[in-house]
Design a protein around this motif. Structure first.
Motif, short mmCIF file in Angstrom:
data_model
loop_
_atom_site.label_atom_id
_atom_site.label_comp_id
_atom_site.label_asym_id
_atom_site.label_seq_id
_atom_site.Cartn_x
_atom_site.Cartn_y
_atom_site.Cartn_z
N TRP A 409 0.83 -1.21 0.00
CA TRP A 409 0.00 0.00 0.00
C TRP A 409 0.87 1.25 0.00
O TRP A 409 0.63 2.18 -0.76
N LYS A 410 1.87 1.28 0.86
CA LYS A 410 2.71 2.48 0.93
C LYS A 410 3.51 2.67 -0.36
O LYS A 410 3.69 3.81 -0.83
N LEU A 411 3.96 1.56 -0.94
CA LEU A 411 4.73 1.66 -2.18
C LEU A 411 3.86 2.25 -3.30
O LEU A 411 4.30 3.12 -4.06
N LYS A 412 2.61 1.80 -3.38
CA LYS A 412 1.71 2.31 -4.41
C LYS A 412 1.28 3.75 -4.13
O LYS A 412 1.15 4.57 -5.03
N ARG A 413 1.06 4.04 -2.85
CA ARG A 413 0.53 5.36 -2.47
C ARG A 413 1.59 6.44 -2.49
O ARG A 413 1.37 7.55 -2.97
N TYR A 414 2.76 6.13 -1.93
CA TYR A 414 3.79 7.15 -1.78
C TYR A 414 5.08 6.85 -2.55
O TYR A 414 6.02 7.65 -2.53
N HIS A 415 5.14 5.66 -3.18
CA HIS A 415 6.36 5.23 -3.88
C HIS A 415 7.56 5.21 -2.94
O HIS A 415 8.67 5.61 -3.29
N GLN A 416 7.30 4.72 -1.71
CA GLN A 416 8.34 4.66 -0.69
C GLN A 416 8.33 3.28 -0.02
O GLN A 416 7.31 2.60 0.02
N ASP A 417 9.49 2.92 0.53
CA ASP A 417 9.58 1.68 1.30
C ASP A 417 8.92 1.85 2.66
O ASP A 417 8.76 2.96 3.16
N TRP A 418 8.58 0.73 3.25
CA TRP A 418 8.00 0.71 4.59
C TRP A 418 9.11 0.69 5.63
O TRP A 418 10.11 0.00 5.47
N TYR A 419 8.91 1.43 6.73
CA TYR A 419 9.92 1.49 7.80
C TYR A 419 9.45 0.76 9.05
O TYR A 419 8.24 0.66 9.31
N ILE A 420 10.42 0.28 9.83
CA ILE A 420 10.12 -0.45 11.06
C ILE A 420 9.30 0.42 12.01
O ILE A 420 8.35 -0.05 12.65
N GLY A 421 9.64 1.69 12.09
CA GLY A 421 8.90 2.61 12.97
C GLY A 421 7.42 2.68 12.63
O GLY A 421 6.58 2.88 13.51
N GLU A 422 7.10 2.50 11.36
CA GLU A 422 5.69 2.55 10.94
C GLU A 422 4.95 1.29 11.39
O GLU A 422 3.76 1.34 11.70
N THR A 423 5.66 0.17 11.45
CA THR A 423 5.07 -1.05 12.00
C THR A 423 4.77 -0.87 13.48
O THR A 423 3.71 -1.28 13.96
N ILE A 424 5.70 -0.26 14.18
CA ILE A 424 5.52 -0.02 15.62
C ILE A 424 4.30 0.87 15.87
O ILE A 424 3.48 0.59 16.74
N ASN A 425 4.17 1.93 15.09
CA ASN A 425 3.01 2.82 15.25
C ASN A 425 1.70 2.10 14.92
O ASN A 425 0.69 2.25 15.61
N ALA A 426 1.70 1.31 13.84
CA ALA A 426 0.49 0.59 13.43
C ALA A 426 0.05 -0.43 14.48
O ALA A 426 -1.15 -0.69 14.63
N SER A 427 1.03 -0.99 15.21
CA SER A 427 0.71 -2.03 16.19
C SER A 427 -0.08 -1.49 17.39
O SER A 427 -0.65 -2.26 18.15
N ILE A 428 -0.12 -0.17 17.56
CA ILE A 428 -0.95 0.43 18.62
C ILE A 428 -2.06 1.30 18.00
O ILE A 428 -2.60 2.20 18.65
N GLY A 429 -2.37 1.05 16.73
CA GLY A 429 -3.49 1.74 16.10
C GLY A 429 -3.22 3.18 15.74
O GLY A 429 -4.15 4.00 15.69
N GLN A 430 -1.96 3.50 15.47
CA GLN A 430 -1.60 4.87 15.09
C GLN A 430 -0.98 4.86 13.69
O GLN A 430 -1.10 3.89 12.97
N GLY A 431 -0.34 5.92 13.30
CA GLY A 431 0.27 6.00 11.98
C GLY A 431 -0.79 6.13 10.90
O GLY A 431 -1.68 6.98 10.97
N TYR A 432 -0.73 5.25 9.91
CA TYR A 432 -1.66 5.31 8.79
C TYR A 432 -3.01 4.65 9.07
O TYR A 432 -3.94 4.79 8.28
N VAL A 433 -3.13 3.92 10.17
CA VAL A 433 -4.32 3.11 10.43
C VAL A 433 -5.54 4.01 10.66
O VAL A 433 -5.51 4.93 11.48
#
Length: 596
Positions: A409-433
């Motif tokens: 999704w991020k690659l298609k939306r922003y043409h960028q790689d996914w970062y570990i910090g974004e996984t951490i944020n998503a795991s508590i319902g933050q970031g892009y969620v």
């Protein structure tokens, strides 16, 4: 010889005459008969009355009131037009200048229909003067119906409203050519086909002046009524709770089997404004309101869920076999990844944490580690299965998907790689969620019962029930492990240190749930001491979530509250949730042993 030729010619001439007589009298008989029938037979379509909408107690919440439309004959000269308008003015008050403009705008040489100048005139105003107006051949009075929504703002996001049918509407539903209005939003739009009904007609014979001389047969139009699962008493009660406390947001109450009995958004709008055509002033007032009163936040409002997704992520983790639910994980108040510190909401940490404490105290560090353990793609795939990131298929228009991101999704939306910090944020319902309140509600029902319901507003059409559906989306292992997650959710609402316990009032049964405090603006990681929510400006405060089910041992209902910029989930929504459960008891919805 000459005589013989003359006789042949006469014989041939008679043959031609006989042939023409045959063609005119016999061969073309059916053609002329059909042509004659077309001249005297006429089919008049009879529009149905739009179906009534009832609540679950058969209380009418959208109905039709008899009104009248007044039209003028086309092609009237200015002098004659003024004369007729002044004549009308004797009986009905209106602005002559304004009505003159309305008439002239539609009075083209190609228009042969009467021109409507006054719409939805009340029955009481017309009753006594109708015989008088009928004597004027330039004036046409026709009965119509005005859609009435007696509960206004309280039910507007559920019911929607009707408006004048346009070309696009007529192309979809051809019968609208004979019907004045069509559903534009809410239930009125979703079940528009049923509420429109079916045209009737009568076959008549008319004379050369188009006057009826005989009625041949009549087929009556059909109307279809709809009954909803919505309880207006409960809906009004919740709306007034939000209004009286001035809390903006959305609350959903549904049976664990999927029937939605209340869906409240505050602030709201009066759907009656749209029936006659909303003014520019009123429309601008709605769309420029920062609190979005026109938006059905329950199905189309997108919010970071914060910690309310933690029970689902916990289930995903222990079912994967990568996390032992009883194993203690130490939380010092932060987790370091590279040079960054991802902080817990509790500065000095929670100490040793298992899955139960992680849910009960909403321990961020525990879920940070789950995120790194599972990876974003695995988390996203399973959260979508559990009700997030997809439309719930509720019977309302304009529902949104929400967003459960992954690497692609991020690659298609922003043409960028996914970062570990974004996984951490998503795991508590933050970031892009992003989720909707109705998604949070059905996910809670899943955790309560093991089945994911498809939410339903409508209960039945006429006397035909609308079936509810629950989907089996969990594996056998996940269902076996559900009691562990439920125990943690029970502790949220009942343990002395549960994040919601002290904010909930005592009920005659236990409930279970999860709080969520979803940040709406980023806080730098180097900020150790964060401001309290009440110290922040309103628009910077976190959204507050509290989603619950009850009774705990026999789950019958889900109550989900999302308070915009409310701060902490327990404190912002706990009191409201308690009042709703007490109302469910009062209205005899909740049944269990020990409750009379």
């Amino acid at each position: 010889m000459r005589l013989k030729i003359i006789l042949y010619l006469i014989f041939f001439f008679y043959l031609i005459i006989i042939a023409k007589v045959y063609i005119l009298s016999v061969a073309n008989n059916s053609y002329y008969k059909k042509l004659a029938n077309n001249n005297i037979h006429k089919k008049i379509y009879l529009p149905p009355i739009r179906g009534i909408i009832y609540d679950t107690n058969h209380n009418p919440i959208a109905y039709n009131e008899l009104r009248f439309d007044i039209s003028l004959k086309p092609h009237l000269k200015t002098k004659e037009l003024n004369k007729n308008l002044k004549y009308l003015k004797q009986y009905i008050d209106f602005n002559i200048t304004k009505i003159t403009k309305v008439y002239k705008k539609q009075n083209s040489p190609y228009n042969q229909n009467y021109i409507p100048i006054l719409e939805y005139v009340k029955y009481q105003k017309i009753l006594d003067i109708l015989p008088i107006l009928k004597q004027n051949e330039n004036i046409n009075v026709k009965s119509t119906y005005l859609r009435i929504y007696p509960y206004k703002e309280i039910l507007s996001h559920i019911l929607g409203y009707v408006g004048k049918a346009n070309r696009k509407d007529i192309a979809k539903y051809p019968s609208l050519k004979y019907i004045k209005t069509t559903g534009k939003n809410g239930i009125e739009k979703y079940y528009n086909k049923e509420l429109i009904g079916e045209l009737g007609y009568k076959n008549i014979i008319v004379n050369a002046r188009n006057q009826m001389i005989k009625e041949l047969n009549t087929t009556q139009p059909k109307s279809h009524n709809i009954e909803l699962n919505i309880d207006t008493q409960l809906q009004s009660f919740i709306y007034n709770l939000l209004k009286d406390t001035n809390k903006k947001g959305s609350i959903v109450v549904l049976k664990t089997t999927g029937e939605v009995i209340a869906m409240v958004n505050y602030p709201s709008y009066d759907d009656n404004l749209f029936v006659k055509g909303i003014s520019v002033k009123e429309w601008n007032k709605l769309i420029h309101n920062h609190f979005n009163p026109f938006l059905n936040k329950a199905v189309a409002g997108l919010y970071p869920p914060g910690s309310i997704i933690k029970p689902s992520i916990g289930l995903i983790a222990i079912a994967s076999g990568k996390l032992n639910p009883y194993k203690k994980i130490f939380c010092p108040g932060y987790m370091e990844v590279g040079k960054r510190k991802f902080r817990d909401w509790k500065i000095d940490g929670h100490g040793e944490v298992d899955i139960f404490k992680a849910i009960k105290r909403s321990v961020d560090v525990y879920y940070y580690k789950i995120g790194l353990l599972l990876g974003i793609n695995y988390i996203a795939e399973n959260l979508k299965r559990m009700g997030f990131g997809n439309k719930t298929k509720i019977d309302l228009p304009n529902e949104r998907h929400g967003l459960i991101p992954n690497k692609m999704w991020k690659l298609k939306r922003y043409h960028q790689d996914w970062y570990i910090g974004e996984t951490i944020n998503a795991s508590i319902g933050q970031g892009y969620v992003l989720v909707t309140p109705i998604q949070a509600a059905i996910n809670t029902a899943l955790l309560a019962t093991g089945k994911l319901p498809i939410p339903r507003i409508a209960k039945k059409i006429d006397n035909t029930p609308i079936k509810t559906e629950q989907k089996n989306v969990l594996s056998k292992k996940e269902k076996k492990l559900l009691p562990l997650i439920r125990k943690g959710m029970w502790q949220v609402c009942n343990a002395p240190d549960g994040t919601a316990t002290r904010h909930l009032e005592k009920l005659p049964f236990d409930i279970a749930g999860k709080t969520g405090t979803a940040q709406v603006h980023s806080i730098p990681q180097d900020v150790k001491k964060r401001k309290r929510e009440d110290e922040l400006a309103y628009w910077k405060r976190s959204h507050a979530w509290l989603t619950t089910y009850g009774p705990y041992k026999n789950p019958q209902f889900v109550v989900t509250a999302m308070i915009e910029h409310g701060g902490h989930g327990g404190s912002a929504a706990g009191g409201i949730i308690s009042e709703i459960y007490k109302k469910l008891i009062q209205l005899h919805y909740i049944k269990y042993k020990g409750l009379k």
